[in-house]
Design an enzyme around this catalytic site. Structure first.
Site, mmCIF file in Angstrom:
data_model
loop_
_atom_site.group_PDB
_atom_site.id
_atom_site.type_symbol
_atom_site.label_atom_id
_atom_site.label_comp_id
_atom_site.label_asym_id
_atom_site.label_seq_id
_atom_site.Cartn_x
_atom_site.Cartn_y
_atom_site.Cartn_z
ATOM 1 C CD GLU A 1 -2.620 1.359 2.738
ATOM 2 O OE1 GLU A 1 -2.827 0.229 2.952
ATOM 3 O OE2 GLU A 1 -3.200 2.137 3.336
ATOM 4 C CD GLU B 1 -3.361 7.567 5.147
ATOM 5 O OE1 GLU B 1 -4.326 6.866 5.433
ATOM 6 O OE2 GLU B 1 -2.230 7.063 5.331
#
Length: 416
Positions: free
Chosen positions: A150, A155
């Protein structure tokens, strides 16, 4: 994004990585060598389903993070508006949850290995909000998380004045590495990007680098980052990392995505042919593209060379067959690259035909010493060839005895 509660083992490994990777290194913006290979500019009237599909529901245990939203495909939660993709989190009862939002992915539609991946995004702030722009390994369905790998490009949580860049992978257990960006106003548009090479993943905001992870030679079991990944855009509500919304959180909360773009080094493919990847084939001798005459869609339409014009008649999706050979499907017609009549003689015409899986439609793709490729038909053993080594638009394509000339050499340039 999948999970950010870390165990002691993963935390220890992240500290080890801090000793072997560059951890904070401001640098210049993207290399001028990058060429755009795919984008979604969100300029249409609706979300392009050839690029994106929706995750629906709550996931298992809140997508692994104890999140509080129900993801939908409703226009209330995801839509195109004024040239932006809008992902909207709402406070409402739906599907047994108290919040709704959206999560879009390119899985099975667009995947990439290496290059520069960027998006121009404007974010909301609020306790319990968790918008993200990230990737997962295309093989997640077979190997699971975190073995798929990932890459969290961006974020953001709560009211922070920065974003975070992180990688997650498997190293005998869940491992992670990453950190926060420099201070920015996330409520304004910024370009969030990674530059991903066989050696490293570097994180940027508006061209300024803030983090770097070393992945060279699979260091610290980072082989997950040397394979195809797909892209995800979402906004979670609640979860282990940001915590739950409170009375101060403003709903609806909107994440605006102006565009997503993927660049690769001069548009060149990796050394591996990606099954399901779409390519243009440029003849080395003429510099012209493998083309379906007049963009025809009828079985038997002739294949020729023509000036590279970017149309579907010159785009070919390459699929690996079970025997290791490949078929090439023209994206405009859906027809396969085919040797007429399953012929084996020098000069037999090449055409497009309904995909039937015969040897006339199977090609071994072999890399030459100069980096170009030759395509050898498995039925005849002969090479895809430009008749008479011609260079004019409309010159016929045929099969001919493999002779190593430029008329039989092709640059395979991956488009997406």
């Amino acid at each position: 994004m999948m999970r950010l509660l870390q165990g002691a083992k993963a935390y220890a490994l992240s500290l080890t990585l801090a000793l072997v990777a560059a951890v904070f290194f401001p640098a210049s913006s993207a290399s001028a060598a990058y060429t755009l290979v795919w984008s979604d500019e969100f300029n249409g009237s609706s979300i392009d389903t050839s690029n994106w599909s929706f995750e629906i529901g709550t996931g298992t245990n809140g997508w692994g993070n104890n999140e509080l939203q129900y993801y939908t495909s409703r226009p209330e939660n995801a839509r195109i508006e004024n040239g932006n993709l809008v992902i909207e989190a709402r406070k409402e009862s739906y599907g047994g949850m108290n919040y709704t939002s959206a999560r879009l992915k390119t899985q099975g539609k667009r995947s990439f290995k290496y290059g520069r991946i960027e998006a121009r995004i404007k974010l909301p702030k609020g306790q319990g909000l968790w918008p993200a722009f990230w990737t997962l390994g295309e093989d997640i369905g077979s190997v699971g998380w975190p073995r798929c790998g990932e890459i969290d490009i961006m974020e953001h949580i709560n009211h922070e004045n920065n974003t975070h860049g992180t990688i997650h992978w498997d190293a005998g257990g869940h491992a992670w590495y990453g950190g926060p960006s420099h201070a920015i106003d996330v409520t304004q548009y910024h370009v969030y990007a990674i530059e991903w090479t066989p050696k490293a993943i570097k994180w940027f905001i508006d061209g300024v680098q803030f983090w770097e992870a070393n992945i060279e030679n699979n260091i610290n079991s980072t082989e997950e980052f040397h394979k195809e990944h797909f892209i995800i855009l979402n906004m979670a509500v609640g979860g282990n990392w940001p915590g739950s919304p409170d009375g101060s959180t403003v709903f609806p909360a909107k994440m605006y995505v102006d565009y997503v773009r993927v660049y690769q080094d001069n548009g060149a493919p990796s050394d591996e042919i990606v099954s399901g990847g779409t390519y243009k084939l440029i003849n080395v001798n003429s510099g012209k593209a493998l083309d379906v005459a007049s963009a025809g869609t009828t079985p038997g339409t002739n294949v020729q060379i023509w000036t590279d014009n970017g149309t579907g008649a010159q785009r070919w999706t390459i699929y690996r067959n079970a025997d290791g050979s490949y078929k090439l499907i023209n994206t405009n017609s859906g027809l396969a690259l085919d040797v007429a009549g399953a012929g084996t003689a020098d000069g037999t015409n090449v055409q497009v035909w309904t995909d039937i899986g015969t040897g006339a439609q199977k090609w071994n793709i072999i890399k030459n010493a100069d980096g170009s490729y030759k395509l050898i038909n498995t039925n005849s053993g002969k090479a895809l060839d430009v008749a008479g080594a011609g260079t004019a638009d409309g010159t016929n394509v045929q099969i001919w005895t493999d002779n190593g000339t430029g008329a039989q050499k092709w640059h395979l340039i991956r488009l997406y």
